[in-house]
Design a protein around this motif. Sequence first.
Motif, mmCIF file in Angstrom:
data_model
loop_
_atom_site.group_PDB
_atom_site.id
_atom_site.type_symbol
_atom_site.label_atom_id
_atom_site.label_comp_id
_atom_site.label_asym_id
_atom_site.label_seq_id
_atom_site.Cartn_x
_atom_site.Cartn_y
_atom_site.Cartn_z
ATOM 1 N N ALA A 364 0.821 -1.277 0.366
ATOM 2 C CA ALA A 364 0.190 0.301 0.261
ATOM 3 C C ALA A 364 0.785 1.502 0.449
ATOM 4 O O ALA A 364 0.792 2.372 -0.764
ATOM 5 C CB ALA A 364 -0.998 -0.240 1.678
ATOM 6 N N ALA A 365 1.778 1.051 0.696
ATOM 7 C CA ALA A 365 2.554 2.087 1.463
ATOM 8 C C ALA A 365 3.508 2.436 -0.091
ATOM 9 O O ALA A 365 3.477 3.701 -0.936
ATOM 10 C CB ALA A 365 3.775 1.634 2.191
ATOM 11 N N ALA A 366 3.860 0.793 -1.213
ATOM 12 C CA ALA A 366 4.645 1.225 -1.965
ATOM 13 C C ALA A 366 3.772 2.268 -3.044
ATOM 14 O O ALA A 366 4.125 3.095 -4.395
ATOM 15 C CB ALA A 366 5.093 0.574 -3.613
ATOM 16 N N LEU A 367 2.331 1.933 -3.678
ATOM 17 C CA LEU A 367 1.396 2.317 -4.081
ATOM 18 C C LEU A 367 0.428 4.326 -4.094
ATOM 19 O O LEU A 367 1.008 4.373 -4.151
ATOM 20 C CB LEU A 367 0.580 2.147 -4.044
ATOM 21 N N GLY A 368 0.973 4.492 -2.587
ATOM 22 C CA GLY A 368 1.132 5.849 -2.287
ATOM 23 C C GLY A 368 2.000 6.308 -2.890
ATOM 24 O O GLY A 368 1.889 7.689 -2.985
ATOM 25 N N ASN A 369 3.568 6.236 -2.984
ATOM 26 C CA ASN A 369 4.344 6.826 -3.567
ATOM 27 C C ASN A 369 4.616 7.073 -4.513
ATOM 28 O O ASN A 369 5.432 7.707 -5.570
ATOM 29 C CB ASN A 369 5.953 6.315 -3.350
ATOM 30 N N GLU A 370 3.527 5.893 -5.334
ATOM 31 C CA GLU A 370 3.474 6.638 -7.156
ATOM 32 C C GLU A 370 2.272 7.496 -6.902
ATOM 33 O O GLU A 370 1.933 7.672 -7.907
ATOM 34 C CB GLU A 370 3.264 5.010 -7.617
ATOM 35 N N GLY A 371 1.562 8.004 -6.163
ATOM 36 C CA GLY A 371 0.223 8.946 -6.794
ATOM 37 C C GLY A 371 -0.887 8.407 -6.103
ATOM 38 O O GLY A 371 -1.751 9.110 -5.964
ATOM 39 N N ALA A 372 -0.878 7.167 -5.489
ATOM 40 C CA ALA A 372 -2.309 6.165 -5.172
ATOM 41 C C ALA A 372 -2.682 7.173 -3.801
ATOM 42 O O ALA A 372 -2.161 8.249 -3.318
ATOM 43 C CB ALA A 372 -2.436 5.014 -5.045
ATOM 44 N N LEU A 373 -4.465 7.065 -3.302
ATOM 45 C CA LEU A 373 -4.964 8.341 -1.779
ATOM 46 C C LEU A 373 -4.141 6.779 -0.963
ATOM 47 O O LEU A 373 -5.427 5.534 -1.326
ATOM 48 C CB LEU A 373 -5.552 8.842 -2.152
ATOM 49 N N VAL A 374 -3.362 6.849 -0.098
ATOM 50 C CA VAL A 374 -3.612 5.277 1.175
ATOM 51 C C VAL A 374 -3.378 6.492 2.301
ATOM 52 O O VAL A 374 -2.842 7.376 2.537
ATOM 53 C CB VAL A 374 -2.541 5.090 0.648
#
Length: 413
Positions: A364-374
């Motif tokens: 989840a944190a990795a996807l957040g670093n790419e711009g997702a809302l986490v």
Amino acid sequence: MSVSEAKRVALLARPGEARERLRVALHEAGAEIVLEDDPNALDVEALGNSAPQVVLVALEPAIEDSLERFDSVLHDPAVAVIFDEAELAARRQGWDAQRWARHLAAKLHGHRDVLPPGREEDVGLQLEPGLPVTPAQLHEGDNVSDYLASVAGMALELPSDDFAYTGSFQARETDEQVIDADAWLRSASAPAETPSAPPLPETPSAVPPPLPPAAPAASGFDLSRLELEPLEGGGLASARVQGAVLVFAGIGGPDAVRKLLADLPTGFPKPVMVHLRLDGGRYDNLVRQMERVSHMPVLLAEAGKNADAGHVYVLPGDVVPFVDAGAVGFRPGAVIHTVIPQLPPTDSAVLLLSGSDTALVDAAAALGNEGALVMGQSQEGCYDPAAPKALAALGADLGSPAQIAQRLTDRWF
């Protein structure tokens, strides 16, 4: 546990075996029962005046309509709501009843200790997900030469017949009766000689004739403005992935999910997928619970179907989401962790509420670093904050279910 530390619980259940068993479980969990009544006959003010911290509902079709009268209490952020199936509660006995009482105590007091007394040292014996170790994995790293050396002394005792080994081997200088295992292996594994086939005749390569000279363009016909038209069904421009909102929860999660869905507006432009493990596996009942508060249609996810925007999907234990051919859909499976990296970051959100699996945090944190809302659920009102706290340590924001719903709305609505 002192009286001041005990949770004030209101038990809403019709008279019967389920209510009796839930009362016993609450006492075993150290709760203070401030009200116990049939929701069909209970006055709304009586429930509010009892000032419960937790409301435990024995859910069954006969009381679902009556529960709407208590929305002012059930939707109160300061009140936690726990639903249990009346049918399951009435059947629990022995080990199952004790196990559920331990889980209830964990929900009431905000911890994850659900082991029976005296089993604290057995953590290493708990079952883990995944396939069992294969024989190949057990012998990984073993040297075949050690095995050959151990059987070399028995080679001369093997029976001799038409299929006996007749290759040559070198004997050690000290003992002519001992086979050189390496030489034996090399000679036995040498491929038999086969006559080589004659080479195929070479076929002269066909040279295409030269192209005719290009004709001059007609006067007034401008080719510079021509464009390629995208092909239908995945040509030059494939369909845009729609993204999704993934909501994970566990202990204490149903109440948090209800509050989140209650604040999402009609026509929310993303599919919302709820992954919440249930002991009894009655996901159809969870759908009905969420339907009462959600402004969007709530469905049980089915393998082989796509996810539509503006819908809420409850994921059963044997269905997981995936991204394929530009669409978010569902397929059979039980491992959901792998879908997080597949989501388009700018069009997706991952939410870790109370009781989420900590194994989801890194993805989840990795996807957040790419711009997702986490985001994770804030500790207030969160029974099991392990995953949200780990997510916050990696830089993610925390919030109440209502605050998370507002962030989703501000981003996409």
